[in-house]
Design a protein around this motif. Structure first.
Motif, PDB file in Angstrom:
ATOM      1  N   ALA A  80      -9.067 -53.393 -60.643  1.00  0.00           N
ATOM      2  CA  ALA A  80      -8.091 -53.997 -59.827  1.00  0.00           C
ATOM      3  C   ALA A  80      -6.999 -53.058 -59.684  1.00  0.00           C
ATOM      4  O   ALA A  80      -6.420 -53.049 -60.775  1.00  0.00           O
ATOM      5  N   PHE A 104     -11.535 -53.014 -56.484  1.00  0.00           N
ATOM      6  CA  PHE A 104     -10.495 -53.906 -55.708  1.00  0.00           C
ATOM      7  C   PHE A 104      -9.120 -53.198 -55.628  1.00  0.00           C
ATOM      8  O   PHE A 104      -8.726 -52.954 -56.662  1.00  0.00           O
ATOM      9  N   VAL A 139      -9.638 -61.432 -54.251  1.00  0.00           N
ATOM     10  CA  VAL A 139     -11.010 -60.792 -54.697  1.00  0.00           C
ATOM     11  C   VAL A 139     -12.148 -61.909 -54.486  1.00  0.00           C
ATOM     12  O   VAL A 139     -11.801 -63.237 -54.825  1.00  0.00           O
TER      13      VAL A 139
END
Length: 232
Positions: A80, A104, A139
């Motif tokens: 992330a 992500f 997410v």
């Protein structure tokens, strides 16, 4: 005129006939008396004495169909990353290549300005006001992720405020979190108190800081970092 023959009976025979006739008359009267009564219901045979009933055979247990065990979902790793200039994204791409983790991009619902001087001012103002920019998206299947590689640039010795939004909206409890960053001279260590304060009880397994302007030439440090953490 002819006379009917006279039948002479001696005394013994007469008495015998008389007794027979009397018995017949008496029996006939008794039979006549029975026929005038209401019919008698037939006698029902008495049940045999109760016998202890044999204990019933226990039913055979129904065949249990073996239910197939539901395989648990494999643990997932996720990179992330928030990257304004693209430097931190270079590091994140390398982490993904080495680990095979999902990816992500952490982005604000309202994008930051692309002007460097302006974004410095925005970053400073957001920190002063503790402003939390809204996320553009969250997410998917977050609960399935057990290892998080969290990346961001160091802004004014702290995490960008968008990272505070991310860690408050995505519970890190029980997850392994490895932090990496790029900076023009600061260390990611100065940013850890920011997110540790928002994630009590979460253990951060390590951290890595690369020079933002030279990130592409320092990716070998990412290999060593992941090896030291045992996450490769």
């Amino acid at each position: 005129m002819a006379h009917e023959p006279t039948i002479t009976l001696d005394r013994r025979r007469f008495l015998g006939l008389a007794a027979t006739a009397g018995a017949t008359a008496l029996l006939g009267g008794a039979l006549a008396g029975c026929s005038s009564e209401e019919p008698v219901e037939p006698r029902v045979a008495q049940d045999a004495p109760d016998q202890p009933e044999a204990a019933p055979e226990p039913p055979e247990p129904a065949a249990q169909e073996a239910s197939p065990e539901t395989p648990s979902a494999p643990a997932k790793a996720l990179v992330a990353v928030f990257s304004w200039s693209g430097h931190t994204e270079q590091v994140a791409d390398h982490v993904r290549e080495l680990t095979g983790a999902d990816y992500f991009r952490i982005e604000p619902a309202e994008p930051y300005t692309t002007d460097y001087n302006e974004v410095l001012d925005v970053a400073q103002r957001q920190q002063d006001e503790d402003y939390r920019p809204a996320l553009a998206s969250a997410v998917d299947n977050w609960d399935e992720c057990d290892t998080i590689y969290l990346g961001f640039p160091v802004w004014w010795y702290h995490v960008p405020q968008i990272i505070k939004t991310f860690v408050t909206e995505h519970d890190l409890t029980g997850k392994t979190v490895a932090v990496f960053s790029t900076s023009g001279g600061s260390s990611v260590a100065s940013t850890l108190p920011d997110i540790e304060a928002l994630c009590p009880g979460v253990s951060f397994s390590g951290n890595l800081t690369l020079d933002g302007d030279a990130a592409a030439s320092q990716l070998d440090r990412v290999d060593a970092w992941l090896g030291d953490l045992g996450l490769r």
